[in-house]
Design a protein around this motif. Structure first.
Motif, short mmCIF file in Angstrom:
data_model
loop_
_atom_site.label_atom_id
_atom_site.label_comp_id
_atom_site.label_asym_id
_atom_site.label_seq_id
_atom_site.Cartn_x
_atom_site.Cartn_y
_atom_site.Cartn_z
N SER A 22 -33.63 53.28 84.00
CA SER A 22 -33.95 54.69 84.22
C SER A 22 -32.67 55.50 84.21
CB SER A 22 -34.68 54.87 85.55
OG SER A 22 -35.02 56.23 85.77
N SER A 23 -32.72 56.68 83.61
CA SER A 23 -31.55 57.55 83.56
C SER A 23 -31.99 59.00 83.63
CB SER A 23 -30.77 57.30 82.27
OG SER A 23 -29.56 58.03 82.24
N ILE A 24 -31.34 59.78 84.49
CA ILE A 24 -31.66 61.19 84.63
C ILE A 24 -30.40 62.04 84.53
CG2 ILE A 24 -33.72 60.79 86.05
CD1 ILE A 24 -31.99 61.56 88.51
N ILE A 25 -30.56 63.28 84.14
CA ILE A 25 -29.42 64.19 83.99
C ILE A 25 -28.99 64.76 85.34
CG2 ILE A 25 -30.79 66.28 83.59
CD1 ILE A 25 -28.76 67.02 81.40
N GLY A 26 -29.90 64.73 86.33
CA GLY A 26 -29.59 65.26 87.65
C GLY A 26 -29.44 66.77 87.64
N GLY A 27 -28.45 67.26 88.37
CA GLY A 27 -28.22 68.70 88.45
C GLY A 27 -27.19 69.19 87.46
N ARG A 28 -26.77 68.31 86.53
CA ARG A 28 -25.75 68.68 85.55
C ARG A 28 -26.38 69.35 84.32
NH1 ARG A 28 -20.89 66.13 86.86
NH2 ARG A 28 -20.92 65.86 89.13
N ASN A 29 -25.54 69.94 83.51
CA ASN A 29 -26.02 70.62 82.31
C ASN A 29 -26.13 69.69 81.10
OD1 ASN A 29 -26.19 73.17 83.57
ND2 ASN A 29 -23.98 73.48 83.29
N TYR A 30 -25.51 68.53 81.19
CA TYR A 30 -25.54 67.59 80.08
C TYR A 30 -25.42 66.15 80.60
CZ TYR A 30 -20.63 68.95 80.75
OH TYR A 30 -19.42 69.29 81.29
N GLN A 89 -26.75 66.79 92.20
CA GLN A 89 -26.86 65.40 91.78
C GLN A 89 -26.19 65.15 90.42
OE1 GLN A 89 -27.89 62.76 93.42
NE2 GLN A 89 -27.50 61.42 91.69
N ASP A 90 -25.37 64.13 90.37
CA ASP A 90 -24.67 63.74 89.14
C ASP A 90 -25.65 63.05 88.19
OD1 ASP A 90 -22.68 63.27 87.31
OD2 ASP A 90 -21.58 61.83 88.53
N ASN A 91 -25.24 62.87 86.93
CA ASN A 91 -26.00 62.00 86.02
C ASN A 91 -26.19 60.66 86.73
OD1 ASN A 91 -24.02 62.99 83.12
ND2 ASN A 91 -25.67 64.06 84.10
N THR A 92 -27.37 60.09 86.59
CA THR A 92 -27.71 58.89 87.36
C THR A 92 -28.41 57.88 86.48
OG1 THR A 92 -27.98 60.28 89.33
CG2 THR A 92 -28.86 58.05 89.44
N THR A 93 -27.86 56.67 86.41
CA THR A 93 -28.43 55.62 85.58
C THR A 93 -28.54 54.31 86.35
OG1 THR A 93 -27.51 56.60 83.56
CG2 THR A 93 -28.12 54.27 83.46
N VAL A 94 -29.68 53.64 86.18
CA VAL A 94 -29.94 52.35 86.84
C VAL A 94 -30.52 51.37 85.83
CG1 VAL A 94 -31.30 51.13 88.58
CG2 VAL A 94 -30.39 53.39 89.10
N ILE A 95 -30.01 50.15 85.83
CA ILE A 95 -30.62 49.06 85.08
C ILE A 95 -30.80 47.88 86.04
CG2 ILE A 95 -30.43 47.40 83.20
CD1 ILE A 95 -28.84 49.42 81.61
N LEU A 96 -32.01 47.34 86.09
CA LEU A 96 -32.32 46.20 86.95
C LEU A 96 -32.75 45.01 86.11
CD1 LEU A 96 -34.50 48.13 89.56
CD2 LEU A 96 -32.20 47.24 89.99
N MET A 97 -32.21 43.84 86.43
CA MET A 97 -32.60 42.60 85.75
C MET A 97 -32.95 41.55 86.82
SD MET A 97 -29.86 42.30 82.59
CE MET A 97 -28.42 42.13 83.68
N LYS A 98 -34.20 41.12 86.83
CA LYS A 98 -34.68 40.15 87.81
C LYS A 98 -34.86 38.79 87.16
CE LYS A 98 -38.50 39.36 91.08
NZ LYS A 98 -39.76 39.90 91.58
N TYR A 99 -34.24 37.79 87.75
CA TYR A 99 -34.32 36.44 87.20
C TYR A 99 -35.53 35.69 87.79
CZ TYR A 99 -33.34 31.50 86.44
OH TYR A 99 -33.46 30.16 86.11
N GLY A 100 -36.25 35.02 86.91
CA GLY A 100 -37.37 34.20 87.35
C GLY A 100 -37.65 33.15 86.31
N GLU A 101 -37.96 31.96 86.72
CA GLU A 101 -38.22 30.89 85.76
C GLU A 101 -39.42 31.24 84.89
OE1 GLU A 101 -38.74 27.70 88.46
OE2 GLU A 101 -36.59 27.30 88.65
#
Length: 266
Positions: A19-27, A253-265
């Motif tokens: 997920s990634s959002i621009i937040g309160g920034r203009n770009y 709020q600054d630009n905000t980015t999250v990547i999640l990787m969950k390990y499972g067999e």
């Protein structure tokens, strides 16, 4: 959303969300990459700096270079992951440092870098700048990397005894404390943080990559709680983390980015 996603059609031992959002920034100056294979996964987050044109181009250039080189190396006879990550960070630095403006002048831009490659239950990572890599294991969360900023330098100087506690506390409270001391595009990296050994993953463990828009708005226990509450679906967890950061950060709020990787067999 400035995130390139690639996923295999078959079932994977990794579940992931971004997920990634621009937040309160203009770009938007964050850029990311997520790859999910049957037995492996890779993720990159870059947080650009240097104005609208510079920061966005720097982060995009670094990520797209990684994506291209990653597939070439992965298809080769030997894929030495730590060596690839180290060489790639320096290659990104050279590429970003050489960027030109529309007028042909040096762009003077830069970007942070965090990259993680997981193969089955082992994870290797590299970091330049102040974006964060977290390992979430059950009810525990810990940062795997350090922030390359003036505060880190002050901490080292305090431990060496070259500055006083009073000076450390005074300088740590200034805005200068967050100034980066290493970043992609500075021309010859001064600091690179990396895992000295591969990180072992247990089923259910989650690797989280994020730009500073996350941890400057949310405490670690808030991040942990949100991920735990939504650990069935990493895409939902990532979206709710950026939404919560925006709620707490508001218009600043600054630009905000999250990547999640969950390990499972599998």
């Amino acid at each position: 959303m400035n995130i390139i996603e690639e996923r295999t059609e078959g079932k994977s031992c990794f579940q992931a969300g971004a997920s990634s959002i621009i937040g309160g920034r203009n770009y938007q100056q964050d850029f990311g990459y997520l790859y999910i294979g049957e037995q492996d996964a890779a993720a990159v987050v870059c947080d650009g700096m240097g104005g609208m044109e510079g920061g966005e181009l720097a982060s995009r250039t670094a990520v797209e270079l990684f994506q291209s080189d990653f597939h070439k190396e992965k298809a080769g006879p030997v894929f030495d992951i730590p060596s690839f990550l180290w060489k790639e960070a320096n290659k990104m630095d050279e590429a970003v440092c050489g960027l030109k403006s529309r007028e042909g002048k040096p762009l003077k831009s830069g970007t942070t870098l965090i990259a993680v490659y997981c193969r089955e239950n082992r994870a290797d990572w590299i970091s330049v700048g102040d974006s964060k890599i977290y390992l979430i294991q059950g009810k525990q969360i810990k940062a795997l990397n350090v922030e390359h900023n003036y505060r880190l330098l002050l901490t080292q100087q305090l431990e060496e005894g070259s500055i006083t506690q009073t000076f450390f506390e005074k300088e740590s409270q200034t805005r200068q404390a967050e100034a980066l001391t290493s970043y992609i595009g500075m021309d010859h990296l001064s600091l690179i943080d990396y895992g000295k050994t591969s990180c072992e993953l247990n089923p259910g463990d989650i690797i989280m990559l994020c730009s500073d828009g996350v941890y400057r708005s949310l405490e670690e226990d808030q991040i942990l709680g949100m991920v735990q509450d939504n650990d069935i679906d990493m895409a939902i967890a990532a979206d709710r983390l950026t939404a919560m950061a925006l709620r707490y950060g508001g218009k600043r709020q600054d630009n905000t980015t999250v990547i999640l990787m969950k390990y499972g067999e599998k």
